[in-house]
Design a protein around this motif. Structure first.
Motif, PDB file in Angstrom:
ATOM      1  N   ALA A  95     -63.085  44.164  85.683  1.00 40.65           N
ATOM      2  CA  ALA A  95     -63.462  42.847  86.211  1.00 40.65           C
ATOM      3  C   ALA A  95     -63.821  42.951  87.686  1.00 40.65           C
ATOM      4  N   GLN A  96     -63.044  43.747  88.435  1.00 44.72           N
ATOM      5  CA  GLN A  96     -63.339  43.898  89.862  1.00 44.72           C
ATOM      6  C   GLN A  96     -64.655  44.643  90.081  1.00 44.72           C
ATOM      7  N   ILE A  97     -64.907  45.647  89.256  1.00 51.33           N
ATOM      8  CA  ILE A  97     -66.173  46.390  89.360  1.00 51.33           C
ATOM      9  C   ILE A  97     -67.347  45.440  89.129  1.00 51.33           C
ATOM     10  N   LEU A  98     -67.271  44.634  88.069  1.00 51.30           N
ATOM     11  CA  LEU A  98     -68.374  43.724  87.744  1.00 51.30           C
ATOM     12  C   LEU A  98     -68.584  42.684  88.845  1.00 51.30           C
ATOM     13  N   ALA A  99     -67.485  42.145  89.386  1.00 60.52           N
ATOM     14  CA  ALA A  99     -67.609  41.146  90.453  1.00 60.52           C
ATOM     15  C   ALA A  99     -68.250  41.777  91.692  1.00 60.52           C
ATOM     16  N   GLN A 100     -67.858  43.022  92.003  1.00 61.84           N
ATOM     17  CA  GLN A 100     -68.461  43.713  93.151  1.00 61.84           C
ATOM     18  C   GLN A 100     -69.969  43.908  92.938  1.00 61.84           C
ATOM     19  N   PRO A 155     -76.007  47.073  93.656  1.00 61.34           N
ATOM     20  CA  PRO A 155     -75.644  48.413  93.204  1.00 61.34           C
ATOM     21  C   PRO A 155     -74.736  49.131  94.207  1.00 61.34           C
ATOM     22  N   LEU A 156     -73.728  49.834  93.701  1.00 59.71           N
ATOM     23  CA  LEU A 156     -72.791  50.594  94.540  1.00 59.71           C
ATOM     24  C   LEU A 156     -72.571  51.955  93.898  1.00 59.71           C
ATOM     25  N   SER A 157     -72.250  52.948  94.705  1.00 62.13           N
ATOM     26  CA  SER A 157     -71.948  54.260  94.136  1.00 62.13           C
ATOM     27  C   SER A 157     -70.532  54.233  93.559  1.00 62.13           C
ATOM     28  N   LYS A 158     -70.277  55.182  92.641  1.00 63.07           N
ATOM     29  CA  LYS A 158     -68.923  55.265  92.083  1.00 63.07           C
ATOM     30  C   LYS A 158     -67.899  55.502  93.189  1.00 63.07           C
ATOM     31  N   ALA A 159     -68.303  56.282  94.196  1.00 57.59           N
ATOM     32  CA  ALA A 159     -67.378  56.548  95.311  1.00 57.59           C
ATOM     33  C   ALA A 159     -67.059  55.251  96.060  1.00 57.59           C
ATOM     34  N   GLN A 160     -68.103  54.427  96.283  1.00 60.80           N
ATOM     35  CA  GLN A 160     -67.864  53.151  96.966  1.00 60.80           C
ATOM     36  C   GLN A 160     -66.968  52.235  96.135  1.00 60.80           C
ATOM     37  N   LEU A 161     -67.213  52.218  94.815  1.00 53.71           N
ATOM     38  CA  LEU A 161     -66.378  51.384  93.942  1.00 53.71           C
ATOM     39  C   LEU A 161     -64.928  51.842  94.009  1.00 53.71           C
ATOM     40  N   ALA A 162     -64.710  53.162  93.965  1.00 50.87           N
ATOM     41  CA  ALA A 162     -63.342  53.686  94.024  1.00 50.87           C
ATOM     42  C   ALA A 162     -62.672  53.267  95.329  1.00 50.87           C
ATOM     43  N   ASP A 163     -63.413  53.381  96.447  1.00 50.11           N
ATOM     44  CA  ASP A 163     -62.856  52.995  97.747  1.00 50.11           C
ATOM     45  C   ASP A 163     -62.486  51.516  97.767  1.00 50.11           C
ATOM     46  N   ARG A 164     -63.417  50.676  97.316  1.00 48.21           N
ATOM     47  CA  ARG A 164     -63.188  49.231  97.415  1.00 48.21           C
ATOM     48  C   ARG A 164     -62.062  48.756  96.522  1.00 48.21           C
ATOM     49  N   LEU A 165     -61.921  49.394  95.366  1.00 46.79           N
ATOM     50  CA  LEU A 165     -60.871  48.967  94.438  1.00 46.79           C
ATOM     51  C   LEU A 165     -59.559  49.693  94.692  1.00 46.79           C
ATOM     52  N   GLU A 166     -59.593  50.656  95.612  1.00 47.44           N
ATOM     53  CA  GLU A 166     -58.399  51.450  95.894  1.00 47.44           C
ATOM     54  C   GLU A 166     -57.868  52.106  94.631  1.00 47.44           C
ATOM     55  N   SER A 210     -58.554  55.863  92.054  1.00 39.88           N
ATOM     56  CA  SER A 210     -59.097  57.218  92.154  1.00 39.88           C
ATOM     57  C   SER A 210     -60.542  57.226  91.655  1.00 39.88           C
ATOM     58  N   ARG A 211     -61.302  58.268  92.068  1.00 33.52           N
ATOM     59  CA  ARG A 211     -62.681  58.383  91.582  1.00 33.52           C
ATOM     60  C   ARG A 211     -62.719  58.599  90.076  1.00 33.52           C
ATOM     61  N   THR A 212     -61.703  59.277  89.572  1.00 35.36           N
ATOM     62  CA  THR A 212     -61.620  59.509  88.121  1.00 35.36           C
ATOM     63  C   THR A 212     -61.487  58.178  87.382  1.00 35.36           C
ATOM     64  N   THR A 213     -60.585  57.330  87.873  1.00 34.64           N
ATOM     65  CA  THR A 213     -60.403  56.016  87.243  1.00 34.64           C
ATOM     66  C   THR A 213     -61.697  55.207  87.330  1.00 34.64           C
ATOM     67  N   ALA A 214     -62.304  55.166  88.524  1.00 34.33           N
ATOM     68  CA  ALA A 214     -63.551  54.408  88.694  1.00 34.33           C
ATOM     69  C   ALA A 214     -64.607  54.912  87.706  1.00 34.33           C
ATOM     70  N   ALA A 215     -64.740  56.247  87.615  1.00 41.15           N
ATOM     71  CA  ALA A 215     -65.772  56.816  86.734  1.00 41.15           C
ATOM     72  C   ALA A 215     -65.505  56.471  85.275  1.00 41.15           C
ATOM     73  N   SER A 216     -64.239  56.521  84.847  1.00 37.72           N
ATOM     74  CA  SER A 216     -63.972  56.263  83.425  1.00 37.72           C
ATOM     75  C   SER A 216     -64.155  54.782  83.094  1.00 37.72           C
ATOM     76  N   GLU A 217     -63.821  53.888  84.035  1.00 40.10           N
ATOM     77  CA  GLU A 217     -64.037  52.452  83.768  1.00 40.10           C
ATOM     78  C   GLU A 217     -65.533  52.124  83.791  1.00 40.10           C
ATOM     79  N   VAL A 218     -66.275  52.753  84.686  1.00 42.57           N
ATOM     80  CA  VAL A 218     -67.735  52.552  84.703  1.00 42.57           C
ATOM     81  C   VAL A 218     -68.333  53.028  83.379  1.00 42.57           C
ATOM     82  N   ALA A 219     -67.867  54.196  82.907  1.00 43.18           N
ATOM     83  CA  ALA A 219     -68.398  54.735  81.651  1.00 43.18           C
ATOM     84  C   ALA A 219     -68.188  53.735  80.509  1.00 43.18           C
ATOM     85  N   ARG A 220     -67.000  53.103  80.515  1.00 41.67           N
ATOM     86  CA  ARG A 220     -66.696  52.126  79.467  1.00 41.67           C
ATOM     87  C   ARG A 220     -67.608  50.889  79.594  1.00 41.67           C
TER      88      ARG A 220
END
Lengths: 396, 396
Positions: free
Chosen positions: B15-20, B26-37, B39-49
């Motif tokens: 939900a936070q990724i979509l709102a951002q 558009p944001l990079s996965k690294a930026q999403l990970a930073d903003r949501l606090e 890990s990059r792994t978590t950000a990448a797996s949620e983006v994949a979903r």
């Protein structure tokens, strides 16, 4: 090994565990995992961390649910909070455990107009007394309520009309320094709303208003279980809502304010006028006997069937009801609790407030809206102040 | 492979990724990970979903920040929302992308009193037109606003005074069935507040009030970035707050309501009386020319320097300002936006509202309180309706 008591919740899961233990009592790790919808491993590791920082403790095996027994977790028995509730004419101080059960309490008459040094000295003396009574040197935190506007973020009173000398005084920091623990300061109305939520008729309510009718009139706003303070921390200042185009000049400088018609001070003023004019034999007798009248005397005269006193209560209740009706239209709360020094005149006033509110608001908003009197006494402020600091300690 | 468009956010991180992505682009996965606090792994797996369920898509490599390049993520280019904004006399329908940019829109005159079958048939016809224009069969969701009280949870209109025949009609389910997608229904004021938050002067505001002055008067309440609907979904019904003890009978059956003094219908009534009495030459000329007067005609007469018309606006603004002053005392918002059909008489009305509000509220609450006019036109309702359904789709 003695646990450090400087701990605080470090993350949202720990905060939820502490809130569950405070509001529900001891729970097994399995129950905590279920309620928080986290794995048992996560629950166990967060509990371990809370034990480490002195906020929780293990309390033996839980009753079996079949399968492996889970361990019961409780708040640390060492947690002590101080609640300080300062009113216009007196103050109450108490010490509670982690679940906010009051362990010891003191009440003393004290005029707020003596200024912050004098009043806080009394409050801190009482705090040391109750702490000594329960054998504690240093509490985990202290909450303070004062009868006037507060800048919550800075922890100071702001231009308080009935509190000469308090403007800008660093109440929070003074209490924190003297008791050697974190402290928070808020106005008495917000503190009473929190007390009501924890131990009163609003227990479990998520969206409610607490309307305090004392010398002044104010409102605590709870939204989704949390106190709403507004952008500048002055939400709920309903005493200065206009109820008539003209009217007595209010302490705020405007005229027509609710408080100048219906607050305790206004009621005493109108009762004195009724006594002197000869319109009210009961109030005249009370004035002669006591030299001056308070809002409570109007209640006494109502009890004696004095028609003029009944009229004063009705007028007051009508104005308060009109403001509350407006708040109901705007805010659509689930519950309204009326509190403050309305003892004695409570039910007559309540009847009038209810009549106006139910008549003036949208049926959809009042269909299931209870309007009830607070049943907490002085302890409401103490519990509310302790709750305020507990919410800070129990949060990341 | 064609993505299913039935997806929804499954958890708070998604939900936070979509709102951002909706609010920032558009944001990079690294930026999403930073903003949501996270890990990059978590950000990448949620983006994949999110990519899997058709809500997000990868959009090439992000600009280098030094080190390994991150992938740019965007909302899926396939997302389409329909926003339907139904007013008393006309309706607007639009289709937006995932970021709520309006891709196509239609507006048509339509009297709400024709009843839900007729009005919804027009709305759905326009919806099909705009969808065809952008080449889409089935949108991901639809939001609908109507000019009267709504039971948000059931998705139906509730005893709407200006909407005969609409009471209890299953508007939400009818739109959902016809467009083959999830739908949500709310009153126009809440929908306009959401539009203001997304694309108007309230962009970025966390706590604000949107006051609509149209035929009726209502208020949208945004707390901590979320619309507050109250316990029964009828929060913000400020048109029926009492401003005078006596006054014209209101559609709600009470007297003294704000709306009966200061709504657009009341203004038209008073303007007609002023024209007939001979007190206002400008309004009399307009009445003779047009056969009947509206609130907008008062604005025209003000533009011609007509003293009586100026007085009508002043009286209206004073009453609205007094209610807003009360809301400021109670709620301490960070911003007030005035919207609705106030074009033409906007600035004269605004000046009066500001004067009363700033004079009557506590200085602490008004110190940094902007009171501004909405700058969104018809599109505000369309964007707000789309935002409402996007918040549902983008939440778990």
């Amino acid at each position: 090994m003695r646990h450090s008591l400087a701990g605080r919740a470090e993350n949202a899961i720990q905060a939820q565990i502490l809130a569950q233990l405070r509001d529900e009592g001891p729970l097994s790790k399995a129950q905590l995992a279920d309620r928080l919808e986290v794995s048992r491993t996560t629950a166990a590791s967060e509990v371990a961390r809370l034990v480490e920082v002195g906020l929780a403790q293990e309390a033996g095996p839980a009753a079996s649910r079949g399968g492996r027994r889970s361990t019961l977790v409780d708040l640390s028995q060492d947690i002590r909070f101080v609640g300080i509730s300062i009113g216009a004419t007196g103050l109450s101080v108490g010490v509670t455990d982690g679940r906010l059960t009051v362990l010891a309490t003191r009440t003393r008459e004290c005029d707020i107009r003596q200024g912050p040094e004098t009043v806080l000295a009394v409050a801190l003396e009482l705090a040391r007394e109750v702490l000594a009574e329960v054998g504690v040197d240093r509490p985990m935190g202290a909450g303070v309520g004062v009868p006037g506007p507060v800048d919550f973020h800075r922890g100071v009173s702001v231009s308080p009309p009935i509190m000469p000398g308090w403007g800008g005084y660093p109440v929070r920091d003074a209490v924190s320094r003297e008791l050697g623990c974190p402290a928070l300061l808020d106005n008495d109305v917000n503190v009473l709303a929190l007390g009501e939520q924890h131990a009163g008729v609003a227990k479990g309510a998520r969206d409610f208003l607490f309307v305090k009718i004392g010398t002044g009139i104010g409102c605590g706003i709870v939204i989704d279980g949390q106190l709403y303070r507004g952008v500048n921390g002055c939400a709920g200042d309903i005493g200065h809502i206009r109820v008539e185009e003209f009217g007595p000049t209010c302490a705020c400088g405007n005229s027509g304010c609710l408080e100048a018609f219906s607050g305790g001070a206004a009621l005493a003023r109108d009762a004195t006028a009724a006594a002197r004019s000869g319109r009210s034999p009961a109030l005249a007798a009370l004035l002669e006997e006591k030299g001056e009248l308070t809002a409570a005397d109007v209640g006494t005269a109502v009890g004696q069937g004095d028609a003029q006193a009944v009229q004063l209560i009705r007028d007051s209740g009508r104005q308060i009801g009109q403001v509350i009706a407006g708040l109901v239209s705007f805010f659509n709360p689930g519950l309204i609790v009326i509190g403050g020094r309305v003892t004695g005149l409570g039910h007559a006033l309540l009847a009038e407030i209810r009549g106006v509110t139910y008549r003036r608001s949208l049926p959809l908003a009042t269909g299931n809206l209870p309007i009830v009197l607070s049943e907490l006494g002085d302890e409401g402020g103490v519990v509310g102040a302790a709750r305020m600091i507990s919410e800070s300690i129990y949060s990341p």
